[in-house]
Design an enzyme around this catalytic site. Sequence first.
Site, PDB file in Angstrom:
ATOM      1  N   HIS A 108      -6.664 -12.915   5.694  1.00  0.00           N
ATOM      2  CA  HIS A 108      -5.568 -12.113   5.147  1.00  0.00           C
ATOM      3  C   HIS A 108      -4.774 -11.513   6.302  1.00  0.00           C
ATOM      4  O   HIS A 108      -5.131 -11.656   7.468  1.00  0.00           O
ATOM      5  CB  HIS A 108      -6.098 -11.013   4.215  1.00  0.00           C
ATOM      6  CG  HIS A 108      -7.023 -10.053   4.881  1.00  0.00           C
ATOM      7  ND1 HIS A 108      -8.351 -10.331   5.140  1.00  0.00           N
ATOM      8  CD2 HIS A 108      -6.817  -8.790   5.367  1.00  0.00           C
ATOM      9  CE1 HIS A 108      -8.918  -9.311   5.734  1.00  0.00           C
ATOM     10  NE2 HIS A 108      -8.015  -8.367   5.897  1.00  0.00           N
ATOM     11  N   TYR A 136      -9.859  -0.283   2.376  1.00  0.00           N
ATOM     12  CA  TYR A 136      -9.384  -0.140   3.750  1.00  0.00           C
ATOM     13  C   TYR A 136      -8.987   1.303   4.067  1.00  0.00           C
ATOM     14  O   TYR A 136      -8.524   2.043   3.196  1.00  0.00           O
ATOM     15  CB  TYR A 136      -8.185  -1.057   4.015  1.00  0.00           C
ATOM     16  CG  TYR A 136      -8.574  -2.414   4.561  1.00  0.00           C
ATOM     17  CD1 TYR A 136      -9.118  -2.541   5.823  1.00  0.00           C
ATOM     18  CD2 TYR A 136      -8.405  -3.570   3.800  1.00  0.00           C
ATOM     19  CE1 TYR A 136      -9.480  -3.776   6.335  1.00  0.00           C
ATOM     20  CE2 TYR A 136      -8.766  -4.819   4.298  1.00  0.00           C
ATOM     21  CZ  TYR A 136      -9.301  -4.912   5.562  1.00  0.00           C
ATOM     22  OH  TYR A 136      -9.670  -6.137   6.074  1.00  0.00           O
ATOM     23  N   ASP A 137      -9.162   1.688   5.334  1.00  0.00           N
ATOM     24  CA  ASP A 137      -8.712   2.987   5.832  1.00  0.00           C
ATOM     25  C   ASP A 137      -7.707   2.747   6.956  1.00  0.00           C
ATOM     26  O   ASP A 137      -7.894   1.858   7.796  1.00  0.00           O
ATOM     27  CB  ASP A 137      -9.886   3.799   6.370  1.00  0.00           C
ATOM     28  CG  ASP A 137     -10.863   4.203   5.289  1.00  0.00           C
ATOM     29  OD1 ASP A 137     -10.911   5.397   4.964  1.00  0.00           O
ATOM     30  OD2 ASP A 137     -11.585   3.329   4.773  1.00  0.00           O
ATOM     31  N   TYR A 138      -6.670   3.560   6.955  1.00  0.00           N
ATOM     32  CA  TYR A 138      -5.630   3.434   7.972  1.00  0.00           C
ATOM     33  C   TYR A 138      -5.412   4.781   8.651  1.00  0.00           C
ATOM     34  O   TYR A 138      -5.378   5.829   7.997  1.00  0.00           O
ATOM     35  CB  TYR A 138      -4.302   2.985   7.350  1.00  0.00           C
ATOM     36  CG  TYR A 138      -4.376   1.633   6.675  1.00  0.00           C
ATOM     37  CD1 TYR A 138      -4.300   0.457   7.407  1.00  0.00           C
ATOM     38  CD2 TYR A 138      -4.527   1.537   5.290  1.00  0.00           C
ATOM     39  CE1 TYR A 138      -4.364  -0.790   6.796  1.00  0.00           C
ATOM     40  CE2 TYR A 138      -4.597   0.296   4.660  1.00  0.00           C
ATOM     41  CZ  TYR A 138      -4.517  -0.858   5.415  1.00  0.00           C
ATOM     42  OH  TYR A 138      -4.586  -2.079   4.797  1.00  0.00           O
ATOM     43  N   ASP A 142       0.796  -1.222   0.000  1.00  0.00           N
ATOM     44  CA  ASP A 142       0.000   0.000   0.000  1.00  0.00           C
ATOM     45  C   ASP A 142       0.830   1.274   0.000  1.00  0.00           C
ATOM     46  O   ASP A 142       0.320   2.339  -0.360  1.00  0.00           O
ATOM     47  CB  ASP A 142      -0.949   0.006   1.200  1.00  0.00           C
ATOM     48  CG  ASP A 142      -2.088  -0.993   1.031  1.00  0.00           C
ATOM     49  OD1 ASP A 142      -2.357  -1.392  -0.112  1.00  0.00           O
ATOM     50  OD2 ASP A 142      -2.701  -1.381   2.040  1.00  0.00           O
TER      51      ASP A 142
END
Length: 660
Positions: free
Chosen positions: A464, A411-413, A327
Site C-alpha cells: 500500500h 495507523y498512528d501519525y 484520512d
Amino acid sequence: MMKRLKLFFLLAIIITIGFVISFRFIGTATAQQPSISHPLTALTETEIKTAVALIKKEKALTDMAAFPLIALAEPNKQEVINFTQGQPFERKAFLVVYERSQNKTYEAIVDLKTQKIVSWQEKPNVQPAIFNAEYRLARQVVTSDPRWQEAMKKRGIKDFDKVVVSCWGAGILSQEEEATGSRLCRTLLFYSGESWNHYGSPIEGVIATVDLNKGKVTNFIDQGIVPISKENWDYDLQSLGKLLAPPKFLQILQPKGKSFQIKGNEISWQGWKFRYLMHPRDGLVLYQVTYKDGENIRPILYRGSLSEMVVPYGDPDPTWSFRNAFDVGEYNLGLLASTMELGKEVPQNGVLLDAVFANEDGEPYTMSGVVGIYERDNGILWKHYEYKTQRNDVRRNRELVITITAAVDNYDYGINWIFHQDGTLEVENDLTGIVLAQGTQAQTQSKDDAYGRLLAKNLFGVNHQHFFNYRLDMDVDGQANNVMEMNVQSLPMGKDNPIGNAITVQDTSLNTEKAAVRDLDIKHSREWMIASAEKKNALGVAPAYMLMSGGNTVFFPVEGAKIRQKAEFATHHVWVTKYKAGELYAGGDYPNQATSAKGLPEYIADDESLINQDVVLWYTMGITHVPKPEDWPVMPVHKLGFKLSPRGFFTRNPAINLGE
C-alpha cells in the site's frame, strides 16, 4: 483590649480567606474563558454553544441531525494581515450539519457577535466525514444481520461481543452504490479473544456494506473461511516476557527556562513568530509565520497545514480494493488527535497544550495535551576547524518542534513542524502504528505473493501507499510572489565543456496554474522557489524560499483507476494555485464517497496567472510500503518530510552571529 485584638485578627483571617477564594475563582474562570484578542483565536466552548443554539433555534432540525464539523470560520486573510491589537474583528463559526434521516448536508456560517446565521446552504450529493455515532450504528446493524451471524458461527465464533467491528468509509463505489446516493460504510472485522491486540486476528473475507441512512446491510460478502491467527500479538511489557535492558536514563534539562514564549496561541523563538490552531479536520494549522531579520519582521508563510491524505491498498480482491482511506477528509484527522505525555511523545522539557473541539451533538469539550512544543538538540549547526591556527568555531543546532499525533484506526501519525535557526522551516511526518494485516492460510512466504509479504504465520501485509498533501499559502516578503523551477544539468562534451565537468543551473518561471503542475526529477535535482515579485536582495535577486523535497514516490494505481481519478492530487508532486479563500483541500471539501476528481483539478481548471500573485504551493509526498516482519506487531517510526529553505532571503547565514 484583648477581645478587640482577637476580633480584629478574626476579621483579617476571614478577609484573607475570602480574597484567596476570590483569586482562585477568578484564575479558574480566566482559564475556562480565554481572552479572544486576535482573529485567529480558536473557538471557545461558549462560542461553540452559541453557534449550535442559533442553528437549532432557527432551523427545524430533526432528532437525527448531527454536527460532523464545527470550526472557526476562516477569517478574511487581508483583515488578519492588517489587524492591530485592540482593533475590532469578526468572529464567525463554520458548521457542517448532516440530517441522516433525509441524507442531506448543510453548511452554515454563524456570526458570533451579532448572533445571526449569515449563511445556510445545502450541499447536494456530498457526504461529510464519518462521526462517532455511526461507528456504533454500523456495529449494531452488522451484528444483527443473520448472514453475518451465520458467517461468525461457521468460524466457531459464538460470542459476538468478541468481534471488533471497524467502520471504514465506503471508498470506491460500485455503479449501483453511486446511483443510490446513500450514505455508506464498510465494516472490517477482527477477533478479540484472549488478546487485546485485535489487529493480530483479522477475520478475513467477510465484508458488510451498511446503509447508514436506512440502518441496514446492503451488500454482504463471505468468501469462505480463512484461519484466524491464534498467536498472542499483545505488546504490553507483561505479554512480551523477557525484555531488552533499557538504555541508561537520559534527561534533557533547561535549568534557566525555555527559550520560546507562548502568548495565547502565538509562539515566538529565535527570530521566529507564528500562531497555531487545532482544526477538527486539518489538525495542526500554522498561521502568519514570520522571521525577525534585524529590525524587520519578514513574512514567509501565511497558512500551512496538512490538506489531505490518501492510503491506497494494492490488492485487487473485492474485500480489499475499496480500501483507499482519505484520512483527513473522511475521518476528520484533527478530532482523532491523541493526548500526549511528557517524556513519551514529547520530551520532559516540553509543554503540552489543550484544544477545544465539538462532538457530533454540537457539544464542546476540551482535549488535554494534544499539542506539544519543545526544543531539541540536533547535532552541529555550523563548524569550521582552521588547521593553521587550530581555531575551532562550532555552534550546536537547536530546533523548535510543534507536534501532534493522531490515531486513524490502526495507523498512528505524528505531524511535526520544525523551526531551524538558519531560517529553514521543516515538516516531518512520523508513520507508525499497526499494519492492517490480511488473514491468510500461509505460514511461509510464497514466491507467488505479489501483492505483499508475510508478516507472521497466517498474517499477510498488503502492499500500500501513504500520500500526504500539504497546503502552503506562501507570502515571501509579502503577498506578491512568483514561482520558479530550478533544474541542474550537465553540458555535453565539446567546446564549452572540454573535460566534461560542467554543471549548469537554469531557472524557469512557471507562469500559470496548469504549467505549475510538476513532478520531482532527481536527474536534474529539481526544486521550486516562491520568490518576492516586488523586492530584490543586495545581489539584485528576488528573495525566495525553496521547496526541498525529502523521500518520495509515485502514485502506482494506473491510468483509468477510479482511485486515481478520485485522488488526482496524489498523481503529481507539486501544484501551485492563485490564492482563493475557499480552496483549502487538495481532495475537495467532501472526499467521502466522491466519485470524481475534486479539489486541485478543479482549482486549476481556469488556469489563472501566477505572475506577481498571492500564490499557494501544494506539495504531495508519499511512501510505498511493502510490509516486512520487522513492521509487526507495531511498526517502527518511518519519517517522511520536506523543507522550506531560504534562498537569497538573507544576506548571509542568519545563524552566523549565534552566541556560544
